[in-house]
Design a protein around this motif. Sequence first.
Motif, PDB file in Angstrom:
ATOM      1  N   ARG A 588       0.843  -1.195   0.000  1.00 27.52           N
ATOM      2  CA  ARG A 588       0.000   0.000   0.000  1.00 27.52           C
ATOM      3  C   ARG A 588       0.885   1.255   0.000  1.00 27.52           C
ATOM      4  NH1 ARG A 588      -3.635   2.672   4.886  1.00 27.52           N
ATOM      5  NH2 ARG A 588      -4.645   4.259   3.573  1.00 27.52           N
ATOM      6  N   PRO A 589       0.803   2.068  -1.069  1.00 26.46           N
ATOM      7  CA  PRO A 589       1.532   3.341  -1.063  1.00 26.46           C
ATOM      8  C   PRO A 589       0.667   4.413  -0.405  1.00 26.46           C
ATOM      9  CG  PRO A 589       0.559   2.986  -3.225  1.00 26.46           C
ATOM     10  CD  PRO A 589       0.124   1.830  -2.364  1.00 26.46           C
ATOM     11  N   VAL A 590       1.261   5.197   0.469  1.00 21.79           N
ATOM     12  CA  VAL A 590       0.501   6.219   1.189  1.00 21.79           C
ATOM     13  C   VAL A 590       1.228   7.555   1.112  1.00 21.79           C
ATOM     14  CG1 VAL A 590      -0.608   4.617   2.786  1.00 21.79           C
ATOM     15  CG2 VAL A 590       1.595   5.635   3.391  1.00 21.79           C
ATOM     16  N   MET A 591       0.435   8.621   1.132  1.00 19.24           N
ATOM     17  CA  MET A 591       0.978   9.976   1.189  1.00 19.24           C
ATOM     18  C   MET A 591       0.568  10.614   2.509  1.00 19.24           C
ATOM     19  SD  MET A 591       0.251  13.314  -1.233  1.00 19.24           S
ATOM     20  CE  MET A 591       1.398  12.875  -2.541  1.00 19.24           C
ATOM     21  N   VAL A 592       1.511  11.276   3.153  1.00 17.95           N
ATOM     22  CA  VAL A 592       1.225  12.026   4.370  1.00 17.95           C
ATOM     23  C   VAL A 592       0.453  13.278   3.977  1.00 17.95           C
ATOM     24  CG1 VAL A 592       2.253  13.263   6.318  1.00 17.95           C
ATOM     25  CG2 VAL A 592       3.307  11.148   5.477  1.00 17.95           C
ATOM     26  N   THR A 593      -0.648  13.532   4.669  1.00 14.08           N
ATOM     27  CA  THR A 593      -1.513  14.668   4.321  1.00 14.08           C
ATOM     28  C   THR A 593      -1.433  15.809   5.327  1.00 14.08           C
ATOM     29  OG1 THR A 593      -3.390  13.638   5.462  1.00 14.08           O
ATOM     30  CG2 THR A 593      -3.146  13.187   3.101  1.00 14.08           C
ATOM     31  N   ARG A 594      -0.653  15.632   6.382  1.00 15.34           N
ATOM     32  CA  ARG A 594      -0.493  16.696   7.374  1.00 15.34           C
ATOM     33  C   ARG A 594       0.896  16.573   7.993  1.00 15.34           C
ATOM     34  NH1 ARG A 594      -5.032  16.903  11.816  1.00 15.34           N
ATOM     35  NH2 ARG A 594      -6.222  17.269   9.903  1.00 15.34           N
ATOM     36  N   ASN A 595       1.566  17.688   8.171  1.00 14.50           N
ATOM     37  CA  ASN A 595       2.889  17.665   8.785  1.00 14.50           C
ATOM     38  C   ASN A 595       2.836  16.996  10.152  1.00 14.50           C
ATOM     39  OD1 ASN A 595       3.881  19.086   6.593  1.00 14.50           O
ATOM     40  ND2 ASN A 595       3.813  21.064   7.611  1.00 14.50           N
ATOM     41  N   ASP A 596       3.760  16.051  10.387  1.00 14.83           N
ATOM     42  CA  ASP A 596       3.878  15.383  11.679  1.00 14.83           C
ATOM     43  C   ASP A 596       5.310  15.556  12.146  1.00 14.83           C
ATOM     44  OD1 ASP A 596       4.180  13.566  13.818  1.00 14.83           O
ATOM     45  OD2 ASP A 596       2.585  12.277  13.039  1.00 14.83           O
ATOM     46  N   TYR A 597       5.530  16.566  12.980  1.00 19.99           N
ATOM     47  CA  TYR A 597       6.891  16.895  13.380  1.00 19.99           C
ATOM     48  C   TYR A 597       7.464  15.869  14.351  1.00 19.99           C
ATOM     49  CZ  TYR A 597       5.810  21.211  11.017  1.00 19.99           C
ATOM     50  OH  TYR A 597       5.460  22.122  10.052  1.00 19.99           O
ATOM     51  N   GLY A 598       6.581  15.158  15.081  1.00 23.56           N
ATOM     52  CA  GLY A 598       7.052  14.104  15.966  1.00 23.56           C
ATOM     53  C   GLY A 598       7.677  12.955  15.196  1.00 23.56           C
ATOM     54  N   LEU A 599       7.080  12.607  14.062  1.00 21.54           N
ATOM     55  CA  LEU A 599       7.611  11.534  13.221  1.00 21.54           C
ATOM     56  C   LEU A 599       8.575  12.042  12.157  1.00 21.54           C
ATOM     57  CD1 LEU A 599       4.376   9.398  12.633  1.00 21.54           C
ATOM     58  CD2 LEU A 599       6.255   8.938  14.220  1.00 21.54           C
ATOM     59  N   ARG A 600       8.751  13.340  12.098  1.00 21.60           N
ATOM     60  CA  ARG A 600       9.595  13.982  11.084  1.00 21.60           C
ATOM     61  C   ARG A 600       9.096  13.635   9.668  1.00 21.60           C
ATOM     62  NH1 ARG A 600      14.723  11.959  11.193  1.00 21.60           N
ATOM     63  NH2 ARG A 600      14.153  10.255  12.604  1.00 21.60           N
ATOM     64  N   LEU A 601       7.774  13.674   9.504  1.00 16.55           N
ATOM     65  CA  LEU A 601       7.146  13.456   8.206  1.00 16.55           C
ATOM     66  C   LEU A 601       6.402  14.712   7.814  1.00 16.55           C
ATOM     67  CD1 LEU A 601       5.697   9.855   8.669  1.00 16.55           C
ATOM     68  CD2 LEU A 601       7.721  10.507   7.346  1.00 16.55           C
ATOM     69  N   MET A 602       6.532  15.083   6.536  1.00 16.64           N
ATOM     70  CA  MET A 602       5.926  16.302   6.046  1.00 16.64           C
ATOM     71  C   MET A 602       4.806  15.994   5.060  1.00 16.64           C
ATOM     72  SD  MET A 602       7.547  18.814   7.535  1.00 16.64           S
ATOM     73  CE  MET A 602       7.698  17.767   8.993  1.00 16.64           C
ATOM     74  N   ASN A 603       3.868  16.918   4.964  1.00 15.30           N
ATOM     75  CA  ASN A 603       2.792  16.821   3.999  1.00 15.30           C
ATOM     76  C   ASN A 603       3.379  16.571   2.601  1.00 15.30           C
ATOM     77  OD1 ASN A 603       0.407  17.061   2.592  1.00 15.30           O
ATOM     78  ND2 ASN A 603       0.302  19.279   2.759  1.00 15.30           N
ATOM     79  N   GLY A 604       2.955  15.492   1.962  1.00 17.09           N
ATOM     80  CA  GLY A 604       3.462  15.150   0.638  1.00 17.09           C
ATOM     81  C   GLY A 604       4.458  14.010   0.630  1.00 17.09           C
ATOM     82  N   ASP A 605       4.991  13.625   1.790  1.00 18.13           N
ATOM     83  CA  ASP A 605       5.914  12.490   1.846  1.00 18.13           C
ATOM     84  C   ASP A 605       5.175  11.210   1.456  1.00 18.13           C
ATOM     85  OD1 ASP A 605       7.913  14.146   2.673  1.00 18.13           O
ATOM     86  OD2 ASP A 605       7.938  13.467   4.752  1.00 18.13           O
ATOM     87  N   ILE A 606       5.847  10.335   0.705  1.00 18.17           N
ATOM     88  CA  ILE A 606       5.249   9.080   0.249  1.00 18.17           C
ATOM     89  C   ILE A 606       6.028   7.901   0.815  1.00 18.17           C
ATOM     90  CG2 ILE A 606       4.845   7.597  -1.771  1.00 18.17           C
ATOM     91  CD1 ILE A 606       4.139  10.076  -3.345  1.00 18.17           C
ATOM     92  N   GLY A 607       5.294   6.940   1.367  1.00 16.98           N
ATOM     93  CA  GLY A 607       5.897   5.711   1.868  1.00 16.98           C
ATOM     94  C   GLY A 607       5.128   4.511   1.365  1.00 16.98           C
ATOM     95  N   ILE A 608       5.682   3.316   1.586  1.00 14.87           N
ATOM     96  CA  ILE A 608       5.043   2.076   1.140  1.00 14.87           C
ATOM     97  C   ILE A 608       5.071   1.072   2.287  1.00 14.87           C
ATOM     98  CG2 ILE A 608       5.190   0.116  -0.448  1.00 14.87           C
ATOM     99  CD1 ILE A 608       6.265   1.964  -2.551  1.00 14.87           C
ATOM    100  N   ALA A 609       3.926   0.440   2.542  1.00 12.00           N
ATOM    101  CA  ALA A 609       3.835  -0.580   3.581  1.00 12.00           C
ATOM    102  C   ALA A 609       4.471  -1.871   3.085  1.00 12.00           C
ATOM    103  CB  ALA A 609       2.373  -0.816   3.959  1.00 12.00           C
TER     104      ALA A 609
END
Length: 728
Positions: A588-609
């Motif tokens: 599953r490819p996912v895009m972050v939709t809101r900045n998460d500073y705790g996880l150091r993930l930004m809106n638009g980052d893409i990851g894959i499960a």
Amino acid sequence: MQTDKETLDREGGNAERDGVMNAEDLFERLETWVDAGGMRALDLALARFVHDRGGETDPAVLLAVALTSERNAHGHVCLDLVGTLQRPDLVLGGPRTDSVEAGEARRALSGLLATLRIRDWLARLSASPAIQYMPDPLQTDETGDMDEPPPLVLQGTPDRPLLYLRRYWLDEQRIRSGIERRLATVVDLPLDRVRDLLDRLFPAESGARLDPWQKIACALAARNTFAVITGGPGTGKTTTVVRLLALLQGLAMGRGETPLRIRLAAPTGKAAARLNASIAGQVAGLPLDALSEGERIRAEIPTQVTTLHRLLGPVPDSRHFRHHAGNPLPADLVVVDEASMVDVEMMAALLAALRPETRLVLLGDKDQLASVEAGAVLGDLCQRAREAHYRPETADWLRDVTGHPIPSIHLDPDGRPLDQAIVMLRRSYRFSPEGGIGALAELVNTSLPDRRSAAERLSALDALFARRQPEADGPLGRIEAIRLRDAEDADFDRLARDGYADYLRRMRDDDPGERASREALDAWAAAVLEAHGRFQLLTALRRGAWGVEGLNRRLIGVLSAGPEPLLRPHAGPSPRLGGTTEGWFAGRPVMVTRNDYGLRLMNGDIGIALEVPVRQSDGGVRRVLRVAFPSGDGSGAIRWILPSRLASVETVLAMTVHKSQGSEFVHTALVLPDAPNPVLTRELLYTGITRARERFTLLYQEPQVLADALSRGVERVSGLSLTPAAGE
């Protein structure tokens, strides 16, 4: 506006006010319109607030308040009053439902607008205690010691009056003043040193296919403390800005000064990662070996790129930032890439956070879609970029330091101050104008005369698609159009399976096994992420069968069907995968939709499960789902995140064109809906096309939908084009 309030009251303020409805009638109609999806409940709530708290009872004023808020939701900074009276259908567009009640509400609201004349409307608005009227189009905030300034501002010009919510008006004021201050400063440069550095950075190699506009852009940006470098895909914006940074650091070192403190930023994590990945190689390749301080210059050019939010330092649970006018950013130069994505609020916050002497350089494609939020700052600033409008003295200076004369068609003795700080790069190093992706983007981006019929518009497009197609990796880029018969067309399914097969097979076949080291797992995840980035299906909409939601459901079905499924989605408790994984599955490819500073993930980052092995205390191994994200710093490192910690993500087998900004894919497929929609514009088509590096596929059902998109351009209302930054 040059007409004062007394004149407005005298000429229009006593107009007949009986109209077609009173305030309560208006609210009843607006409630129906909200229920039909014609505007947000927030828009109605603001009008009620002005009525209840401010005592405003004039329905013409209350409707203007609601429409101003409604326009903000569609990306407009303010309400164009004249345009609203001339084209009420633009502000009373298509609701989600077409009920009898919605039709009656629309007719009633249109009827109220039809009774208004602009002078009368201006008089009634200017007399409202909820609106601060500023006749001077350049007048700044004069609320003084007001405890509670009016929530709206009426400004503009006599022929284009504009109504703002105060916060958006203040944002424009900050942008205008920040740019205006910088345009007033022309940097005194040592010409011989500038010439020498520019000649080294842009060597005149025999047979080299160099674009003189890149060298001109560096010179012009060095001369100003504010500059914009715009251009289409592959025109060398990153190459140019790296050479600009080398030029500026070389000038600072030549004067014996401390190297400039440079910060590089982009609107999203994805855009920042892209710039981060490319800039290091650009710096290493700078032609400075023959210069004694060449290595020092390279060392002082940063290669780390951050998001604008991180740069400014967001204050948790607020709209504010740590860096502002009272605590400015410690930087001598800030470069913002993908500036077309920056909305008016963020641009205002950035300019407010810069010291007056800090340089600002904006990079971006002026023809791309504007920001999701209100404003189209880069587009407003670059309205005259193609023609350039350089004054003769600017052209003479540029010729003197670069050796390149400015073509006469780009000269204008009456050029504006802003014109002297903008350069458009005009040669694509990626595509040829002879055909393929570059020619398609140019054709779509051209505003054709209204008298051209839909058939003529489509004919030019069909002819381009019908040309003999080159290989995908050729200089033109391969383009293809597929007309789908219906929503179940097998051609769509084949394209999706072919497009996503690479990353899914790599996920399955290259799995390093249950005894794999962390390094092997990271290498596997990096390869899967790279393969996923080679193909992306784009759409214009979020909802419906041809929107993101419907397409993602369909794609999961397509990819998990058949005797050899590429996906094996599951839901619910899964002991084999380590607990509850509702909605999650390997691949599953996912895009972050809101900045998460705790996880150091930004809106638009893409990851894959991915399924990864975890060793148990008894020595055994079990598989669990983890989401692999690239580190974003260009190092190639992988960050593994528990799915349960990702609160704001969405599946991106299909992605909206808006969300794709800041990204590039080897092969991009854009699917259009089966019915016309106002969101379909030339800018959306252009942005979708230019996400492709080597291959682009257009999928559509109805030619008229495509024709409508070719005929429609984005028009965002703002007052920036009326400001001194754009004028005198």
